[in-house]
Design a protein around this motif. Sequence first.
Motif, PDB file in Angstrom:
ATOM      1  N   GLN A  16     -17.079  -5.878  30.396  1.00 15.95           N
ATOM      2  CA  GLN A  16     -17.408  -4.856  31.472  1.00 15.95           C
ATOM      3  C   GLN A  16     -16.239  -3.790  30.960  1.00 15.95           C
ATOM      4  O   GLN A  16     -15.136  -4.063  30.548  1.00 15.95           O
ATOM      5  N   ARG A  17     -16.655  -2.659  31.747  1.00 14.76           N
ATOM      6  CA  ARG A  17     -15.789  -1.316  31.684  1.00 14.76           C
ATOM      7  C   ARG A  17     -15.242  -1.568  33.220  1.00 14.76           C
ATOM      8  O   ARG A  17     -15.838  -1.339  34.168  1.00 14.76           O
ATOM      9  N   VAL A  18     -14.049  -1.152  33.296  1.00 16.44           N
ATOM     10  CA  VAL A  18     -13.220  -1.313  34.473  1.00 16.44           C
ATOM     11  C   VAL A  18     -12.279   0.151  34.461  1.00 16.44           C
ATOM     12  O   VAL A  18     -11.783   0.521  33.691  1.00 16.44           O
ATOM     13  N   VAL A  56      -1.069  -0.731  21.563  1.00 18.36           N
ATOM     14  CA  VAL A  56      -2.220  -0.739  22.681  1.00 18.36           C
ATOM     15  C   VAL A  56      -3.552  -0.608  21.931  1.00 18.36           C
ATOM     16  O   VAL A  56      -4.036   0.424  21.343  1.00 18.36           O
ATOM     17  N   PRO A  57      -4.485  -1.544  22.127  1.00 20.79           N
ATOM     18  CA  PRO A  57      -5.785  -1.510  21.731  1.00 20.79           C
ATOM     19  C   PRO A  57      -6.663  -0.237  22.429  1.00 20.79           C
ATOM     20  O   PRO A  57      -6.306   0.289  23.354  1.00 20.79           O
ATOM     21  N   ASP A  58      -7.614   0.249  21.488  1.00 20.05           N
ATOM     22  CA  ASP A  58      -8.193   1.648  22.051  1.00 20.05           C
ATOM     23  C   ASP A  58      -9.365   1.023  22.869  1.00 20.05           C
ATOM     24  O   ASP A  58     -10.031   1.992  23.500  1.00 20.05           O
ATOM     25  N   ARG A  59      -9.246  -0.136  23.453  1.00 25.94           N
ATOM     26  CA  ARG A  59      -9.892  -0.205  24.666  1.00 25.94           C
ATOM     27  C   ARG A  59      -9.396   0.302  25.942  1.00 25.94           C
ATOM     28  O   ARG A  59     -10.188   0.334  26.958  1.00 25.94           O
ATOM     29  N   PHE A  60      -8.121   0.618  25.882  1.00 20.56           N
ATOM     30  CA  PHE A  60      -7.361   1.288  26.888  1.00 20.56           C
ATOM     31  C   PHE A  60      -7.409   2.800  26.778  1.00 20.56           C
ATOM     32  O   PHE A  60      -7.080   3.357  25.574  1.00 20.56           O
ATOM     33  N   SER A  61      -7.705   3.338  27.690  1.00 20.69           N
ATOM     34  CA  SER A  61      -7.853   4.792  27.692  1.00 20.69           C
ATOM     35  C   SER A  61      -7.719   5.501  29.087  1.00 20.69           C
ATOM     36  O   SER A  61      -7.581   5.021  30.085  1.00 20.69           O
ATOM     37  N   GLY A  62      -6.740   6.557  28.869  1.00 17.33           N
ATOM     38  CA  GLY A  62      -6.393   7.254  30.207  1.00 17.33           C
ATOM     39  C   GLY A  62      -6.877   8.651  30.176  1.00 17.33           C
ATOM     40  O   GLY A  62      -7.014   9.483  29.034  1.00 17.33           O
ATOM     41  N   SER A  63      -6.856   9.132  31.382  1.00 21.03           N
ATOM     42  CA  SER A  63      -7.434  10.747  31.633  1.00 21.03           C
ATOM     43  C   SER A  63      -6.855  11.184  32.808  1.00 21.03           C
ATOM     44  O   SER A  63      -6.295  10.392  33.682  1.00 21.03           O
ATOM     45  N   ILE A  73     -10.285   0.538  31.213  1.00 20.20           N
ATOM     46  CA  ILE A  73     -10.271  -0.817  30.353  1.00 20.20           C
ATOM     47  C   ILE A  73     -11.887  -1.205  29.843  1.00 20.20           C
ATOM     48  O   ILE A  73     -12.531  -1.444  30.885  1.00 20.20           O
ATOM     49  N   SER A  74     -11.993  -0.902  28.767  1.00 22.89           N
ATOM     50  CA  SER A  74     -13.410  -1.199  28.031  1.00 22.89           C
ATOM     51  C   SER A  74     -13.370  -2.769  27.456  1.00 22.89           C
ATOM     52  O   SER A  74     -12.359  -2.991  27.031  1.00 22.89           O
ATOM     53  N   GLY A  75     -14.607  -3.255  27.146  1.00 23.26           N
ATOM     54  CA  GLY A  75     -14.624  -4.565  26.707  1.00 23.26           C
ATOM     55  C   GLY A  75     -13.652  -5.375  27.168  1.00 23.26           C
ATOM     56  O   GLY A  75     -12.766  -6.001  26.789  1.00 23.26           O
ATOM     57  N   LEU A  76     -13.440  -5.628  28.631  1.00 24.08           N
ATOM     58  CA  LEU A  76     -12.746  -6.329  29.366  1.00 24.08           C
ATOM     59  C   LEU A  76     -12.611  -7.905  28.871  1.00 24.08           C
ATOM     60  O   LEU A  76     -13.431  -8.451  28.648  1.00 24.08           O
ATOM     61  N   ARG A  77     -11.209  -8.182  28.765  1.00 19.13           N
ATOM     62  CA  ARG A  77     -10.935  -9.328  28.336  1.00 19.13           C
ATOM     63  C   ARG A  77     -10.199 -10.526  29.226  1.00 19.13           C
ATOM     64  O   ARG A  77      -9.453  -9.584  30.233  1.00 19.13           O
ATOM     65  N   SER A  78     -10.105 -11.681  29.345  1.00 12.57           N
ATOM     66  CA  SER A  78      -9.452 -12.466  30.052  1.00 12.57           C
ATOM     67  C   SER A  78      -7.821 -12.096  30.103  1.00 12.57           C
ATOM     68  O   SER A  78      -7.162 -12.352  31.203  1.00 12.57           O
ATOM     69  N   GLU A  79      -7.473 -11.746  29.068  1.00 12.19           N
ATOM     70  CA  GLU A  79      -6.070 -11.395  28.644  1.00 12.19           C
ATOM     71  C   GLU A  79      -5.576 -10.381  29.448  1.00 12.19           C
ATOM     72  O   GLU A  79      -4.409  -9.736  29.573  1.00 12.19           O
ATOM     73  N   ASP A  80      -6.642  -9.450  30.036  1.00 11.08           N
ATOM     74  CA  ASP A  80      -6.366  -8.298  30.644  1.00 11.08           C
ATOM     75  C   ASP A  80      -5.850  -8.340  32.109  1.00 11.08           C
ATOM     76  O   ASP A  80      -5.740  -7.457  32.817  1.00 11.08           O
ATOM     77  N   GLU A  81      -6.237  -9.507  32.611  1.00 11.31           N
ATOM     78  CA  GLU A  81      -5.932  -9.911  33.964  1.00 11.31           C
ATOM     79  C   GLU A  81      -4.114  -9.670  34.059  1.00 11.31           C
ATOM     80  O   GLU A  81      -3.321 -10.166  33.851  1.00 11.31           O
ATOM     81  N   GLY A  82      -4.280  -8.808  35.223  1.00 14.74           N
ATOM     82  CA  GLY A  82      -2.659  -8.712  35.521  1.00 14.74           C
ATOM     83  C   GLY A  82      -2.492  -7.297  36.620  1.00 14.74           C
ATOM     84  O   GLY A  82      -3.902  -6.987  37.213  1.00 14.74           O
ATOM     85  N   ASP A  83      -1.483  -6.741  36.571  1.00 15.75           N
ATOM     86  CA  ASP A  83      -1.143  -5.793  37.530  1.00 15.75           C
ATOM     87  C   ASP A  83      -0.935  -4.489  36.649  1.00 15.75           C
ATOM     88  O   ASP A  83      -0.284  -4.558  35.617  1.00 15.75           O
TER      89      ASP A  83
END
Lengths: 108, 120
Positions: A16-18, A56-63, A73-83
């Motif tokens: 998912q995208r968060v 940093v993978p292109d799944r992360f984007s800022g605006s 965060i697109s294509g959410l992965r388990s390793e993205d869990e954090g603060d």
Amino acid sequence: QSVLTQPPSASGTPGQRVTISCSGGSGFYYVYWYQQLPGTAPQLLISRNNQRASGVPDRFSGSRSGTSASLAISGLRSEDEGDYYCAAWDDRLGGRYVFGTGTKVTVL
Amino acid sequence: QVQVQESGPGLVKPSETLSLTCSVAGDSVSNLNYYWTWIRQPPGRGLEWIAFLYNTGTTSYNPSLMSRLTTSAGTSRNQFSLKLNSVTAADTAVYYCARVLSGTYSIDLWGQGTLVTVSS
């Protein structure tokens, strides 16, 4: 007390995208985003509103829009869990670097 | 590969001075491409910026800590230090030193952090 407000939590299932918001008043020009995985030091994700840091993978984007910024965060992965923290230099009151209140991302 | 590493006492008594050193391996604190910074994180809480040490020798301090703070480049070309006096339990935190890309506020290289506990 931070002048950059983030939602305390966000969650999604794998793939998912968060989106995480960062809201503040005037006085901020560039916003930076940091990821802190459990038990580790923070690391830079996004520089100057929308520039991904090295590696940093292109799944992360800022605006940035007006007085708010967002991290997606697109294509959410388990390793993205954090603060996740936004940050900015605040020119008011003589200048200071401020971090946002932080958002805990949970991968369901 | 450049690394930064914090060092100092893990336990400080209330009202005393917290002193930390950051060692930069593989680079110099006088490198004009970078600034240097201290950041802390109380247990279970968010990040708080403490200070920037610019490559001009000037500093910026968090206004809420300024009256108790001193940062400086060390006598060694690859160290800088932090001193926070009159500490209380509220200063208990993991303290990070880190590198900042000059001309930006991108904190691109962090130390692993060191826990400092203020307790008698």
